[in-house]
Motif scaffolding. Structure first.
Motif, mmCIF file in Angstrom:
data_model
loop_
_atom_site.group_PDB
_atom_site.id
_atom_site.type_symbol
_atom_site.label_atom_id
_atom_site.label_comp_id
_atom_site.label_asym_id
_atom_site.label_seq_id
_atom_site.Cartn_x
_atom_site.Cartn_y
_atom_site.Cartn_z
ATOM 1 N N HIS A 1 0.861 -1.242 -0.045
ATOM 2 C CA HIS A 1 0.054 -0.047 0.013
ATOM 3 C C HIS A 1 1.024 1.224 -0.215
ATOM 4 C CE1 HIS A 1 -3.784 2.050 1.949
ATOM 5 N NE2 HIS A 1 -3.075 2.862 1.061
ATOM 6 N N GLU B 1 1.160 4.122 -2.825
ATOM 7 C CA GLU B 1 0.601 5.477 -2.573
ATOM 8 C C GLU B 1 1.860 6.228 -3.018
ATOM 9 O OE1 GLU B 1 -0.316 8.093 1.210
ATOM 10 O OE2 GLU B 1 -1.694 6.479 0.910
ATOM 11 N N ASN C 1 2.170 7.017 -6.698
ATOM 12 C CA ASN C 1 1.134 7.705 -7.434
ATOM 13 C C ASN C 1 0.258 6.377 -8.117
ATOM 14 O OD1 ASN C 1 1.226 10.288 -6.163
ATOM 15 N ND2 ASN C 1 2.616 10.430 -7.746
ATOM 16 N N LEU D 1 -1.806 5.993 5.716
ATOM 17 C CA LEU D 1 -2.099 5.716 4.270
ATOM 18 C C LEU D 1 -3.547 5.986 4.173
ATOM 19 C CD1 LEU D 1 0.174 2.501 3.902
ATOM 20 C CD2 LEU D 1 0.785 4.769 3.473
ATOM 21 N N LYS D 2 -4.032 6.324 2.922
ATOM 22 C CA LYS D 2 -5.308 6.568 2.387
ATOM 23 C C LYS D 2 -6.019 5.164 2.125
ATOM 24 C CE LYS D 2 -4.032 11.242 0.888
ATOM 25 N NZ LYS D 2 -3.824 11.800 -0.577
ATOM 26 N N LEU E 1 -7.619 2.675 -0.139
ATOM 27 C CA LEU E 1 -7.599 2.692 -1.392
ATOM 28 C C LEU E 1 -9.137 2.210 -1.691
ATOM 29 C CD1 LEU E 1 -4.456 0.426 -2.269
ATOM 30 C CD2 LEU E 1 -5.073 2.940 -2.260
#
Length: 200
Positions: free
Chosen positions: A90, A94, A97, A154-155, A157
């Motif tokens: 992940h 990220e 990109n 982390l964003k 997904l």
């Protein structure tokens, strides 16, 4: 083949070092997965003059992720090493990109070897992986964040993937009436390749 194998594993190793530098200072994160180095050796007197050599890993060998992302591995989901490997994937996704993914993570405990890298068809910053770029899409659709993803900030997904799907469906609903649209002949789509070759 052996040169590409070295390039892939040692490139993934550099990403793993950067990941470790960010993860290790975090309170409660603990040990970080390490991708062991692989070396190319030349044996001119041998029938097969090039080979690779690496540290021997002793213990239970586990596949924490697979190349195509379709297999759900309980050892990956339930173990600390498996969850940290998923977080590493992940993190790389990220940081690049969504252009590169380290995949096929496997090894003994926190020591990993024989990894793969998927990149978009054109590669990423001059580097082309050894796995199909479709693995990136599969990872984005299937990845489930865990506590280590949260610790790394982390964003999700899943949220990003759902937003993109929703935007696509909204656009299709707002298309003009077919009678007002000029007919256009689409360009022939290029067939996706299963594997990306690398020039040496």
């Amino acid at each position: 083949v052996v040169i590409q194998e070295c390039r892939v594993q040692n490139t993934a190793r550099e990403y793993a070092k950067l990941y470790a530098a960010e993860a290790e200072p975090l309170e409660g994160f603990g040990e970080v997965p390490e991708i062991i180095p692989i070396f190319l050796i030349h044996r001119p007197a041998n029938n097969i003059p090039y080979a690779t050599v690496e540290e021997e890993l002793v213990g239970e060998f586990v596949k924490y992720s697979v190349k195509d992302g379709k297999e759900v591995n309980f050892l990956r989901r339930d173990s600390e090493a498996g969850q940290k490997c998923c977080t590493f994937q992940h993190w790389v996704y990220e940081k690049t990109n969504g252009n590169l993914l380290v995949t096929d993570l496997q090894g003994v405990g926190m020591k990993l070897t024989d990894v793969g890298i998927a990149t978009l068809a054109k590669g990423y910053k001059g580097f082309k992986g050894n796995c199909s770029f479709s693995f990136i899409e599969q990872f984005r659709a299937l990845h489930q964040c865990n506590e280590y993803c949260e610790m790394m900030g982390l964003k999700s997904l899943r949220t990003t993937h759902q937003k993109q799907r929703k935007a696509t469906s909204t656009k299709s609903k707002n298309l003009p009436n077919s009678s007002t649209v000029k007919k256009m002949v689409p360009k022939k789509a290029r067939e996706p390749r299963d594997f990306i070759s690398s020039e040496h």
